[in-house]
Design a protein around this motif. Structure first.
Motif, PDB file in Angstrom:
ATOM      1  N   THR A 101       0.706  -1.080  -0.116  1.00 20.45           N
ATOM      2  CA  THR A 101      -0.010  -0.071   0.582  1.00 20.45           C
ATOM      3  C   THR A 101       1.017   1.269   0.508  1.00 20.45           C
ATOM      4  O   THR A 101       0.583   2.638  -0.544  1.00 20.45           O
ATOM      5  N   GLU A 102       2.376   1.741   0.138  1.00 25.31           N
ATOM      6  CA  GLU A 102       3.203   2.111   0.123  1.00 25.31           C
ATOM      7  C   GLU A 102       4.434   2.048   0.186  1.00 25.31           C
ATOM      8  O   GLU A 102       4.781   0.939   1.264  1.00 25.31           O
ATOM      9  N   THR A 103       5.417   2.967  -0.579  1.00 26.82           N
ATOM     10  CA  THR A 103       6.786   2.890  -0.223  1.00 26.82           C
ATOM     11  C   THR A 103       7.620   3.921   0.121  1.00 26.82           C
ATOM     12  O   THR A 103       6.971   5.194  -0.770  1.00 26.82           O
ATOM     13  N   THR A 122       4.848  -0.427   3.236  1.00 27.18           N
ATOM     14  CA  THR A 122       4.038  -1.334   3.661  1.00 27.18           C
ATOM     15  C   THR A 122       2.934  -2.578   3.064  1.00 27.18           C
ATOM     16  O   THR A 122       2.847  -1.401   2.308  1.00 27.18           O
ATOM     17  N   VAL A 123       2.824  -3.110   4.504  1.00 28.09           N
ATOM     18  CA  VAL A 123       2.121  -4.237   3.182  1.00 28.09           C
ATOM     19  C   VAL A 123       0.615  -4.986   3.850  1.00 28.09           C
ATOM     20  O   VAL A 123       1.132  -4.579   5.475  1.00 28.09           O
ATOM     21  N   ARG A 172      -3.706  -6.058  10.845  1.00 29.54           N
ATOM     22  CA  ARG A 172      -2.928  -4.483  11.081  1.00 29.54           C
ATOM     23  C   ARG A 172      -2.565  -4.543  10.038  1.00 29.54           C
ATOM     24  O   ARG A 172      -1.450  -6.144   9.729  1.00 29.54           O
ATOM     25  N   PRO A 173      -1.656  -3.917   8.792  1.00 30.06           N
ATOM     26  CA  PRO A 173      -0.143  -2.998   8.410  1.00 30.06           C
ATOM     27  C   PRO A 173       0.595  -3.780   8.716  1.00 30.06           C
ATOM     28  O   PRO A 173       1.145  -3.456   9.614  1.00 30.06           O
ATOM     29  N   ARG A 174       1.587  -4.369   7.761  1.00 29.63           N
ATOM     30  CA  ARG A 174       3.474  -4.543   8.060  1.00 29.63           C
ATOM     31  C   ARG A 174       3.731  -3.881   7.717  1.00 29.63           C
ATOM     32  O   ARG A 174       3.779  -3.806   6.628  1.00 29.63           O
ATOM     33  N   ARG A 175       4.988  -3.633   8.481  1.00 27.04           N
ATOM     34  CA  ARG A 175       6.689  -2.673   7.443  1.00 27.04           C
ATOM     35  C   ARG A 175       7.305  -3.680   7.628  1.00 27.04           C
ATOM     36  O   ARG A 175       7.949  -4.067   8.456  1.00 27.04           O
ATOM     37  N   PHE A 176       7.604  -3.390   6.087  1.00 26.77           N
ATOM     38  CA  PHE A 176       9.362  -4.075   5.630  1.00 26.77           C
ATOM     39  C   PHE A 176      10.503  -2.757   5.659  1.00 26.77           C
ATOM     40  O   PHE A 176       9.967  -1.823   4.991  1.00 26.77           O
ATOM     41  N   THR A 177      11.722  -3.655   5.997  1.00 20.20           N
ATOM     42  CA  THR A 177      12.953  -2.298   5.145  1.00 20.20           C
ATOM     43  C   THR A 177      13.637  -3.267   4.649  1.00 20.20           C
ATOM     44  O   THR A 177      14.193  -4.624   4.689  1.00 20.20           O
ATOM     45  N   VAL A 178      14.283  -2.811   4.122  1.00 16.35           N
ATOM     46  CA  VAL A 178      15.037  -3.188   2.848  1.00 16.35           C
ATOM     47  C   VAL A 178      15.809  -2.334   2.101  1.00 16.35           C
ATOM     48  O   VAL A 178      15.922  -0.969   2.375  1.00 16.35           O
ATOM     49  N   GLU A 179      17.500  -2.725   1.776  1.00 14.08           N
ATOM     50  CA  GLU A 179      18.174  -1.711   1.370  1.00 14.08           C
ATOM     51  C   GLU A 179      18.447  -2.736  -0.209  1.00 14.08           C
ATOM     52  O   GLU A 179      19.128  -4.166  -0.198  1.00 14.08           O
ATOM     53  N   ILE A 180      18.697  -1.842  -0.969  1.00 22.13           N
ATOM     54  CA  ILE A 180      19.358  -1.548  -2.493  1.00 22.13           C
ATOM     55  C   ILE A 180      20.600  -1.478  -2.717  1.00 22.13           C
ATOM     56  O   ILE A 180      20.903   0.178  -2.166  1.00 22.13           O
ATOM     57  N   THR A 181      21.550  -2.219  -2.658  1.00 18.06           N
ATOM     58  CA  THR A 181      22.939  -1.752  -2.895  1.00 18.06           C
ATOM     59  C   THR A 181      23.971  -1.871  -4.326  1.00 18.06           C
ATOM     60  O   THR A 181      22.915  -3.140  -5.035  1.00 18.06           O
ATOM     61  N   PHE A 182      24.251  -1.309  -5.356  1.00 21.34           N
ATOM     62  CA  PHE A 182      24.520  -1.208  -6.974  1.00 21.34           C
ATOM     63  C   PHE A 182      25.543   0.251  -7.435  1.00 21.34           C
ATOM     64  O   PHE A 182      25.764   0.522  -5.896  1.00 21.34           O
ATOM     65  N   PRO A 183      26.134   0.154  -8.014  1.00 22.68           N
ATOM     66  CA  PRO A 183      27.324   0.454  -8.350  1.00 22.68           C
ATOM     67  C   PRO A 183      26.572   1.938  -8.496  1.00 22.68           C
ATOM     68  O   PRO A 183      25.704   1.931  -9.079  1.00 22.68           O
TER      69      PRO A 183
END
Length: 208
Positions: A101-103, A122-123, A172-183
């Motif tokens: 639902t949200e990023t 947010t999922v 209730r909604p759940r939140r996820f945290t993510v890291e994306i790494t690139f050159p």
């Protein structure tokens, strides 16, 4: 019969002067037998009527009992079908009911020739299952200044497990945290959270 003055016998007469006809013994017996037979027939019919009413009453009770039993059985069967439906080990992403639902991009940093985008998702679970494992695919985009175009710079995934009383249900909604790494050489966009965006989609969902 009465006797005349001269002693001769004359048939008895009614006051009107008409002769009285007396029933013979055979006639009396015949009438009595007919009456007895009629009485037996009436009694038999009455007893048959009582028997039919009793049978009908018994059948009515049985029918009600069977009807209630059948209704109850139908309800139990439908309930058991729903309750007995096996829970799959995994569901397709499109059928999981999980919706992003949200990023939002929390931060963007550079270090040793690499850029890392840190984002929060947010999922919401709008499906019929509770989940123990959820995996999301996340794509990061850079947006050059002065344009609305988006450059795909990297992708990643995030997996989260829900156990015990913390199952991922629809409460209730759940939140996820993510890291994306690139050159760094994938884009000339400076490391500013306002210049980056992420998209996310469900990759795997395991019900519990």
């Amino acid at each position: 019969m009465s006797s005349d003055r001269d002693g001769s016998n004359r048939p008895d007469t009614h006051r009107s002067g008409r002769p009285i006809r007396r029933a013979s013994r055979r006639g009396v017996i015949a009438l009595g037998a007919t009456g007895l037979l009629a009485g037996c027939l009436v009694t038999s019919e009455e007893e048959g009527s009582d028997t039919r009413q009793t049978d009908d009453g018994a059948n009515g009770s049985d029918s009600d009992g069977d009807g209630s039993s059948n209704d109850g059985g139908s309800g139990d069967d439908s309930g058991s079908d729903d309750a007995g439906e096996p829970t799959p080990d995994e569901v397709e992403p499109d059928g999981s009911g999980l919706v992003v639902t949200e990023t939002s991009v929390l931060s963007v940093s550079e270090d040793r020739g690499q850029t890392t985008v840190r984002a929060r998702l947010t999922v919401q679970n709008a499906g019929r299952f509770e989940y123990g494992v959820v995996e999301l695919r996340v794509d990061a985009y850079a947006t050059p200044a002065g344009t609305s175009d988006r450059e795909a710079v990297g992708d990643g995934d995030v997996t989260r497990r829900f156990t015990g009383d913390d199952r991922f249900d629809g409460s209730r909604p759940r939140r996820f945290t993510v890291e994306i790494t690139f050159p760094d050489d994938r884009t000339n966009v400076r490391p500013d959270p306002d210049r980056y965006a992420v998209d996310a989609a469900v990759r795997r969902a395991e019900p519990v």
